[in-house]
Every structure is written in structure tokens, then in C-alpha cells.
Design an enzyme around this catalytic site. Structure first.
Site, mmCIF file in Angstrom:
data_model
loop_
_atom_site.group_PDB
_atom_site.id
_atom_site.type_symbol
_atom_site.label_atom_id
_atom_site.label_comp_id
_atom_site.label_asym_id
_atom_site.label_seq_id
_atom_site.Cartn_x
_atom_site.Cartn_y
_atom_site.Cartn_z
ATOM 1 N N SER A 23 0.816 -1.182 0.049
ATOM 2 C CA SER A 23 0.071 0.142 -0.022
ATOM 3 C C SER A 23 0.769 1.231 -0.024
ATOM 4 O O SER A 23 1.669 1.641 -0.924
ATOM 5 C CB SER A 23 -1.083 0.060 1.123
ATOM 6 O OG SER A 23 -1.737 0.877 1.138
ATOM 7 N N HIS A 24 0.719 2.045 0.986
ATOM 8 C CA HIS A 24 1.490 3.480 1.212
ATOM 9 C C HIS A 24 2.906 3.388 1.779
ATOM 10 O O HIS A 24 3.395 4.277 1.902
ATOM 11 C CB HIS A 24 0.577 4.448 1.973
ATOM 12 C CG HIS A 24 0.092 3.621 3.574
ATOM 13 N ND1 HIS A 24 -0.778 2.696 3.286
ATOM 14 C CD2 HIS A 24 0.504 3.836 4.372
ATOM 15 C CE1 HIS A 24 -0.892 2.157 4.468
ATOM 16 N NE2 HIS A 24 -0.155 2.802 5.200
ATOM 17 N N ASP A 41 -2.280 6.430 -3.396
ATOM 18 C CA ASP A 41 -1.166 5.890 -2.671
ATOM 19 C C ASP A 41 -0.671 4.619 -3.320
ATOM 20 O O ASP A 41 -0.676 4.709 -4.832
ATOM 21 C CB ASP A 41 -1.723 5.221 -1.336
ATOM 22 C CG ASP A 41 -2.422 4.047 -1.401
ATOM 23 O OD1 ASP A 41 -3.104 4.059 -2.411
ATOM 24 O OD2 ASP A 41 -2.465 3.192 -0.697
ATOM 25 N N ASP A 54 -5.415 2.582 -3.844
ATOM 26 C CA ASP A 54 -6.750 2.565 -3.197
ATOM 27 C C ASP A 54 -7.068 3.598 -2.340
ATOM 28 O O ASP A 54 -8.185 3.879 -1.987
ATOM 29 C CB ASP A 54 -6.892 1.072 -2.482
ATOM 30 C CG ASP A 54 -5.811 0.780 -1.497
ATOM 31 O OD1 ASP A 54 -5.127 1.652 -1.245
ATOM 32 O OD2 ASP A 54 -5.826 -0.360 -0.616
ATOM 33 N N ARG A 55 -6.020 4.544 -1.818
ATOM 34 C CA ARG A 55 -6.483 5.653 -1.045
ATOM 35 C C ARG A 55 -6.445 7.029 -1.970
ATOM 36 O O ARG A 55 -6.141 6.902 -2.927
ATOM 37 C CB ARG A 55 -5.068 5.857 -0.090
ATOM 38 C CG ARG A 55 -5.181 4.669 0.888
ATOM 39 C CD ARG A 55 -4.145 4.918 2.086
ATOM 40 N NE ARG A 55 -4.001 3.818 3.022
ATOM 41 C CZ ARG A 55 -3.675 3.896 4.189
ATOM 42 N NH1 ARG A 55 -3.210 5.081 4.892
ATOM 43 N NH2 ARG A 55 -3.850 2.868 4.928
ATOM 44 N N LYS A 98 -11.374 -0.163 -1.492
ATOM 45 C CA LYS A 98 -11.525 1.063 -1.542
ATOM 46 C C LYS A 98 -10.788 1.643 -2.895
ATOM 47 O O LYS A 98 -9.654 1.037 -3.438
ATOM 48 C CB LYS A 98 -10.888 1.852 -0.403
ATOM 49 C CG LYS A 98 -9.391 1.336 0.057
ATOM 50 C CD LYS A 98 -8.921 1.993 1.460
ATOM 51 C CE LYS A 98 -7.481 1.534 1.624
ATOM 52 N NZ LYS A 98 -7.463 0.758 2.905
ATOM 53 N N ASP A 115 -0.541 1.773 -3.908
ATOM 54 C CA ASP A 115 -1.710 0.809 -4.882
ATOM 55 C C ASP A 115 -2.703 1.202 -5.154
ATOM 56 O O ASP A 115 -3.637 0.295 -5.762
ATOM 57 C CB ASP A 115 -1.648 -0.544 -4.153
ATOM 58 C CG ASP A 115 -2.601 -0.318 -2.585
ATOM 59 O OD1 ASP A 115 -2.514 0.906 -2.258
ATOM 60 O OD2 ASP A 115 -3.262 -1.298 -2.309
HETATM 61 C C1 G1P Z 1 -4.541 0.991 8.114
HETATM 62 C C2 G1P Z 1 -5.608 1.959 8.411
HETATM 63 C C3 G1P Z 1 -6.899 1.177 7.756
HETATM 64 C C4 G1P Z 1 -6.475 0.642 6.458
HETATM 65 C C5 G1P Z 1 -5.446 -0.303 6.575
HETATM 66 C C6 G1P Z 1 -5.045 -0.632 4.991
HETATM 67 O O1 G1P Z 1 -4.530 -0.095 9.124
HETATM 68 O O2 G1P Z 1 -5.640 2.456 9.551
HETATM 69 O O3 G1P Z 1 -8.091 1.940 7.846
HETATM 70 O O4 G1P Z 1 -7.709 -0.285 5.941
HETATM 71 O O5 G1P Z 1 -4.258 0.603 6.798
HETATM 72 O O6 G1P Z 1 -4.918 0.279 4.100
HETATM 73 P P1 G1P Z 1 -3.897 -0.027 10.565
HETATM 74 O O7 G1P Z 1 -2.387 0.112 10.101
HETATM 75 O O8 G1P Z 1 -4.369 1.009 11.235
HETATM 76 O O9 G1P Z 1 -4.097 -1.486 11.011
HETATM 77 ZN ZN ZN Z 2 -3.320 1.316 -0.477
#
Ligand code: G1P
Ligand code: ZN
Length: 538
Positions: free
Chosen positions: A112-113, A276, A280-281, A375, A278
């Protein structure tokens, strides 16, 4: 030729909030990827001859892992793997391809990010046939397999050409390389009024979209600058790089501060947005007006009927527990159901499948709808554009009108990253032990360790965060991150409801000052973590 390779289990291959995430060197350990992928396949049944979708955000180690997965999928009996060209598929695009192809499931390679590169993070996530992240029953089964695995199977074959579109064969399995953008773009065209958005841009509307050298570059170029006619240069950092150019591809006010600064400057375009690693954000900032992700969910839901895909109205709105209650107020006004789920997109899947919710969102910059089961960053940007095109108002005007009508939920998240896990666990345990004693102090009306009863499958998910609720709608929530790759990350979520429009222009941290002090007092954050201030405030 299928080879069976003897192996031994690795510690800690438990999928977290969003799949298995570790540092790249951990994934590069011989057999590490293979053990996990075999454990995924071993916890599934009935996929012989069926289709698997495969792609990732292009980060370092993406291509190598794609090749490994292809050979293992062939060895395990999949009939076809649909893979994005170059091994690329954004997370929402992968979700859509799984659904469109009626695939058995998919593997998404992403952290992800989180930063990428040789010392960065990598991740593997399994999504089921509805296109969404595997539910806990499956992720726990995968974890159980990782603890007892003794061997894996892999085809001995040359690497596939991931760059040439079309079909090839790998040990009897079809490998189909597809354009990663086309299907996704076609889906967006069914949801949004592209003609109206094109007219918006033709009328001089200006925008800057930062793809953060991550996966959304090709999607944004094709859709924003291509189909919608936004000026060339609208998309910045539009080429996916294995290390994201050395940046942290997280579209928040820390890592996309340059966008915030631009949006607040004289030279501000009408809309600044980002996605981000991937895809999705999302981050949405109008000229002079930041939109918190929690507010964005509420505002998108309140205006969604302006887009053709949602003209018939919404079935319901779902938000994760730490997300502000702004969306609940919209649901109430629309007379539709609202849902409060644990953190993580996987909890929305059942609600979407059952037709109970149409729009979902999380405070962590995730917004989406029933069009896929993830998302979707660009989707949120396009829905904002559609709304702006129809309402012919600025982002700032839409935000102010929303607050005036529904009240404002001041909201912030304070993260204490990479703190010692022992201290973080002790903090959570002490809160849990003291829950009953909190009620009645400081106008606290309820305090609990959030548990979720899924209304569709009846499953129970416990220990999803400590909620401290105040009489006036304010809340403090404490939870530990499930996506970190080092130590523990404590997240403290702060929220205060303000109905009075004359009080809607206060600085967020100032508006939450009393709650911030109380959050420390109730939990002893400094004592347990050794930190006197958060590392990131969003
Ligand atoms: C974090 C975000 C959550 C999101 C997840 C994946 O998870 O808080 O809302 O779904 O990344 O992108 P966390 O690190 O808080 O478990
Ligand atoms: Zn992501």
C-alpha cells in the site's frame, strides 16, 4: 515439470489488516514467498482449472514475485492467471478484474502506502471471488498452514514475458497479460458523467493529481488527461517506480505536504488530489480547503446521487469504527442504514455483497462503493469531479454548506509509530482493565473494547480498539496498527462534534486540545511508549 520442494515454516506469516507485509529482505529470504503462496493455495479448495487474477503496485520485488506466483499457480492446478501488463494492477483494478472475469480469486502484491525499494516494504494479499480481501476465517486458515507447511509445488519453466499483451502457456496453464487500465476505465465510464466532467475541464477547471510515482500514474494519465481532457501536466509523478522515487507513497498531509502547500497558495488549482502506492487511497484538497477523509465519505455520500451510477440512491453507508461519525449524520438524513465496522476494508465486503451498503469509507483516506470490493482512490477523485461539475461550486463552498447543514465533526488521528510492542500492549491492556472505571469520569458515557457482529454471516470480531465515548458525541479511540512492519504503532483517534456554524472555522488541533490532553491522561501514552508527542498527526 512440477517440482516439489521441501521447506520449513517461517515465524510470523500471519496476514494483518491487509495481507502479509514485511520488509523486502524478509520476502527475499529463500522459500519465504513460496511458503506463503502455497499456504494460501492450501487453504483454498475447488480452484482446479479456474482463474486467478494477479498484479501489484510495481514496487521493488513485484516482478520477481509475479513470476514465482505464476509458476506456483500452474503447479497447483489453476487453469488461467490473468496478470496486468508489467505485473501492474492497482488494488481497485484487481478487484474489478476478479469480479468481471468471475475469477476464483486474486493475489495482489503491495504494501500500500509503505515505502518501497530494496529496504522498503513488500506485501501479498489474497482476495476472494467477490473481489474483496479474504475474510478472517481464510486469513487465519492461511496462517495455520504457514505454521505447518512442509513442502511447496512449483513449475520448472522459463519466466513469462509480462510486457506482451495476450495469452501464453505455462506448464499447461494459460497466462493472459492484460492492459491494466482498460477494464477499470470502462467501469468508471459507467459510474460517472464523463461528458459533464469533460465540460468542467473545458471550462477552465484546473487540477493537480499526484500519483506519487506509484501505480495510479497510468490510470490517471488515461482517464484524467486522456478521456476527460484535463490539461497535460495535471498528473504529476505519473510513472510507477520500484522505489516510488524514494518517497513514501502515502497521500496524507505529511507525505503529500507539497500538494497541501500548493492548494493553500495563490497558485492553487481548483482541486488537488493524490493516491497511494497501490491506488486505493485518496487525498482531496480544494483551493484553500482540505477535506478530511472522514468528511469526504460523508460529503460523497450526501452528493452521490448526482453521479449516474448512484442516481437511484444509496442502500446504506458503512464506516470503520475509528472513522468520524459525519457519515452517520448523512445516513440519518437520507433515512438509510449506517454501519460501524472494525478497521480494514475486508469488513465492508459482506455489507456490499448483501446490498446493505453502497458507499463505505475509512478515516485513513479510503473511500469506495459497491462497484468493487476494495477502496478506490481514483473513484473518489472522479466522484468529487462529478459532484463539482454538477453543483458548479468550489470544494470549499460544498464543505461549508455540508457543515452548516449537518454540523462539523472535528477529527484527527495521532500516530505513535514504531514504539516498543511491549509498552504498546501494556497500554492497551491497562485501558481494557480500566474500562468500567472510566464511565462517569470526564463526562464519559461509555467505554468498551469494540467488538463487531457481522450482520450478514454472524461472525464476531473482538478487540478492535478501545472506544471512549463522551456525552456530547466526542470520542477517543485507541488501537494498535495491524499493518506495521516494525515494533508497534499506536493510533489515537480524536473526534468532537460541533453543531454551531459560528464555531466551524477553528483549527482542528485547537478544537481538539482538551481531548488530546485527556487522551494522554487516560492512557499514559508517554509512560507506556516513552514518547511525549505523536510521530504523525493527520
Ligand atoms: C491502516 C488503516 C486502515 C486501512 C489499512 C489498509 O490499518 O488504519 O484504515 O484499512 O491501513 O490500508 P492499520 O495500520 O491501522 O491497521
Ligand atoms: Zn493502499
Amino acid at each position: 515439470m512440477i517440482k516439489t520442494v521441501a521447506t520449513t515454516p517461517f515465524e510470523g506469516q500471519r496476514p494483518g489488516t491487509s495481507g502479509l507485509r514485511k520488509k523486502v529482505p524478509v520476502f527475499q529470504t529463500p522459500h519465504y514467498v513460496e511458503n506463503f503462496v502455497q499456504s494460501v493455495f492450501d487453504s483454498l479448495a475447488g480452484f482446479a482449472g479456474k482463474t486467478l487474477v494477479l498484479g501489484g503496485d510495481g514496487r521493488y520485488f513485484n516482478r520477481e514475485t509475479v513470476q514465482t506466483v505464476l509458476k506456483m499457480a500452474a503447479a497447483s492446478g489453476f487453469g488461467r492467471v490473468v496478470v496486468g501488463q508489467g505485473g501492474i494492477l492497482s488494488t481497485p483494478a484487481a478487484s474489478h478484474v476478479i469480479r468481471k472475469r468471475g475469477a476464483f480469486g486474486g493475489l495482489i502484491l503491495s504494501a500500500s502506502h509503505n515505502p518501497g525499494g530494496p529496504d522498503g516494504d513488500f506485501g501479498i494479499k489474497y482476495n476472494i471471488g467477490n473481489g474483496g480481501p479474504a475474510p478472517e476465517a481464510i486469513t487465519e486458515a492461511i496462517f495455520a498452514h504457514t505454521r505447518s507447511i512442509r513442502e511447496y509445488r512449483i513449475a520448472e519453466a522459463p519466466d513469462c514475458d509480462l510486457d506482451r499483451l495476450g495469452e501464453t502457456s505455462l506448464a499447461g496453464m494459460v497466462v493472459e497479460v492484460i492492459d491494466p487500465v482498460a477494464d477499470y476505465q470502462a467501469l468508471m465510464e459507467t459510474l460517472f458523467d464523463f461528458t459533464a466532467i469533460r465540460a468542467l475541464f473545458a471550462g477552465g477547471f484546473t487540477m493537480r493529481f499526484d500519483a506519487m510515482s506509484a501505480v495510479t500514474g497510468p490510470y490517471a494519465h488515461a482517464i484524467l488527461e486522456g478521456a476527460l481532457g484535463a490539461a497535460p501536466g495535471t498528473v504529476m509523478n505519473g510513472t510507477p517506480l520500484p522505489d516510488f522515487g524514494g518517497h513514501h507513497p502515502d497521500p496524507n498531509l505529511v507525505h503529500a505536504k507539497h500538494l497541501y502547500d500548493l492548494a493553500m497558495s495563490e497558485a492553487a488549482p481548483d482541486l488537488c488530489a493524490a493516491s497511494d502506492g497501490d491506488g486505493d487511497r485518496n487525498l482531496i484538497i480544494g483551493r484553500g480547503q482540505f477535506v478530511t477523509p472522514s468528511d469526504s465519505v460523508a460529503m460523497l455520500a450526501a452528493n452521490a446521487h448526482l453521479a449516474p451510477g448512484y442516481a437511484a440512491g444509496l442502500a446504506g453507508i458503512a464506516r470503520s469504527m475509528p472513522t468520524s461519525a459525519a457519515a452517520d449524520r448523512v445516513a440519518q438524513a437520507l433515512g438509510i442504514a449506517s454501519f460501524e465496522t472494525p478497521t480494514g476494508w475486508k469488513f465492508f465486503g459482506n455489507l456490499l455483497d448483501a446490498g446493505l451498503a453502497t458507499i463505505c469509507g475509512e478515516e485513513s483516506a479510503g473511500t469506495g462503493s459497491n462497484h468493487v470490493r476494495e477502496k478506490d482512490g481514483l473513484w473518489a477523485v472522479l466522484l468529487w469531479l462529478n459532484i463539482l461539475a454538477v453543483r458548479k461550486q468550489s470544494v470549499a463552498e460544498i464543505v461549508r454548506e455540508h457543515w452548516a447543514r449537518y454540523g462539523r465533526n472535528y477529527y484527527s488521528r495521532h500516530d505513535y509509530e514504531e514504539v516498543p510492542a511491549d509498552g504498546a500492549n501494556a497500554l492497551m491492556q491497562a485501558l481494557r482493565d480500566g474500562l468500567a472505571a472510566l464511565v462517569g469520569r470526564h463526562a464519559i458515557v461509555a467505554a468498551d473494547d469494540f467488538a463487531y457482529h457481522d450482520p450478514v454471516d454472524g461472525s464476531l470480531s473482538e478487540h478492535q480498539g478501545i472506544r471512549v465515548l463522551f456525552g456530547d458525541g466526542a470520542r477517543i479511540v485507541y488501537r494498535l496498527s495491524g499493518t506495521g512492519t516494525a515494533g508497534a504503532t499506536l493510533r489515537v483517534y480524536l473526534e468532537r462534534y460541533e453543531p454551531d456554524p459560528s464555531q466551524h472555522a477553528i483549527d482542528t488541533q485547537a478544537a481538539l486540545a482538551k481531548l488530546i490532553v485527556l487522551a494522554e491522561e487516560l492512557a499514559g501514552i508517554a509512560r507506556h511508549t516513552g514518547r511525549s508527542a505523536p510521530s504523525v498527526i493527520t
